[in-house]
Design a protein around this motif. Sequence first.
Motif, PDB file in Angstrom:
ATOM      1  N   TYR A  50       0.800  -1.214   0.000  1.00  0.00           N
ATOM      2  CA  TYR A  50       0.000   0.000   0.000  1.00  0.00           C
ATOM      3  C   TYR A  50       0.839   1.274   0.000  1.00  0.00           C
ATOM      4  CZ  TYR A  50      -4.099  -2.892   1.050  1.00  0.00           C
ATOM      5  OH  TYR A  50      -5.109  -3.808   0.986  1.00  0.00           O
ATOM      6  N   LYS A  51       2.169   1.122  -0.011  1.00  0.00           N
ATOM      7  CA  LYS A  51       3.030   2.297   0.112  1.00  0.00           C
ATOM      8  C   LYS A  51       2.744   3.383  -0.939  1.00  0.00           C
ATOM      9  CE  LYS A  51       7.021   0.314   2.548  1.00  0.00           C
ATOM     10  NZ  LYS A  51       6.452  -1.003   2.802  1.00  0.00           N
ATOM     11  N   TYR A  79       0.128   6.185  -0.014  1.00  0.00           N
ATOM     12  CA  TYR A  79       0.280   7.080   1.128  1.00  0.00           C
ATOM     13  C   TYR A  79       0.148   8.556   0.740  1.00  0.00           C
ATOM     14  CZ  TYR A  79       1.524   3.653   4.728  1.00  0.00           C
ATOM     15  OH  TYR A  79       1.480   2.645   5.664  1.00  0.00           O
ATOM     16  N   GLU A  80       0.675   8.940  -0.410  1.00  0.00           N
ATOM     17  CA  GLU A  80       0.669  10.360  -0.767  1.00  0.00           C
ATOM     18  C   GLU A  80      -0.728  10.890  -1.054  1.00  0.00           C
ATOM     19  OE1 GLU A  80       2.011  11.516  -4.823  1.00  0.00           O
ATOM     20  OE2 GLU A  80       2.686   9.426  -4.984  1.00  0.00           O
ATOM     21  N   LEU A  98      -4.571   7.172   6.463  1.00  0.00           N
ATOM     22  CA  LEU A  98      -3.189   6.877   6.872  1.00  0.00           C
ATOM     23  C   LEU A  98      -3.171   5.961   8.096  1.00  0.00           C
ATOM     24  CD1 LEU A  98      -1.469  10.372   6.442  1.00  0.00           C
ATOM     25  CD2 LEU A  98      -0.908   8.270   5.183  1.00  0.00           C
ATOM     26  N   LEU A 106      -3.995   2.531   6.821  1.00  0.00           N
ATOM     27  CA  LEU A 106      -2.850   1.963   6.094  1.00  0.00           C
ATOM     28  C   LEU A 106      -1.773   1.472   7.057  1.00  0.00           C
ATOM     29  CD1 LEU A 106      -2.497   4.586   3.199  1.00  0.00           C
ATOM     30  CD2 LEU A 106      -3.039   2.167   2.918  1.00  0.00           C
TER      31      LEU A 106
END
Length: 389
Positions: free
Chosen positions: A4-5, A8-9, A16, A19
């Motif tokens: 899932y990185k 993140y943005e 967040l 995640l």
Amino acid sequence: MTDYKPLYEFASVRQLEYLGAIEAHGNMTKAAKALNTATETISRAMTSLRAKAASRGHSPQHDMTRTVPEGFSIKGVSTYYDKDGKPSGQWVKSAADAAAQAVIQKAAIEALCEELPRLGPISPVLGTLDHLCNVYTLTDSHVGMLAWNVETQSGDWDLKIAEKVLVGCFAAMVEASPSASTCVIAQLGDYLHYDSAISPVTPQHGHILDADGRMPMMVKTAIRILRTVIDLALSKHKTVVLLLAEGNHDISSSVWLRAMFQALYENEPRIKVIDSELPYYTYQHGETMLAWHHGHLKKPDALPLLFASQFPKIWGNTSKRYVHCGHRHHATEIEKSGMTVTQHPTLAARDAYASRGGWMAERQVTSITYSNKFGLVAKNTVTPEMLEI
């Protein structure tokens, strides 16, 4: 396991948190238990986050062979790896493919038009003059624009005013013009003020526009105006040629307008819709060539050679040639390379952008009558002030 990185943005504070819990506990079920919330809540949040990322041109690709969504093209690819250094997935950055989306849009429009009810034919008029053709030009109407007069502290242009002025001036043009057998309703582009159902901005550059009401109201008003002016033309002329040109404000809208009116009047043999995907349009009236372009892609002095090279047959079969454009909201006329170029003004009032820039021009429309042998033979001009007499 899903990585899932890359999401993140695009994540909100709550997303967040979800995640982080998924990364820490291995899956959504365990993350939900740790956070004392429902698994479905986290699942919906992740679905929403993926949709948000995709709308920004990003889409996760866990299958290396999977392509981007239809209507998009690949803009960039990021590959991420597991702890052993092996590729475990890809993050594909995509961008809207204008050509592909145009094809999809056209197919959707055609499908919708199949269900559109057709209007029956109207009895033809008698006593018209076969050698004449009247061209009624409406350009840069900007239906849906909001303009405010600082001096009078009153509205100069909104949906209600636009309908009154456009229909009223068109009716006056028809009444003042000769009883030609053929007429062309030349709607020369920028008929709708904006193209987007989300916000009133220009299609290509995203400039914010002053708008009156929501898009559905703008579309209903625009269609009603066109239906009315077509009926006015049919009441006087044997044949009505309808041009719904592309402008820089309504690139997409001009596509569905042409498709819609072509389907709507499919059973009316007296109406001919000029159906061209190119923003350059022509009609031959005997030895007279009539041509149109909104003016957003080519300047007036470049149009004669463009039409000569792009339409050599109609150019060679005519001795009188005229091209009409708009876009710049004021009137000019030049004669160059065997063709007369007429740039038409608009009936619409000045918006804030034009007012701040100090651009002023006479608001008017002109019907022009052409002979099939002698070219231009008559003009009739109408201004909004004439409707108040």
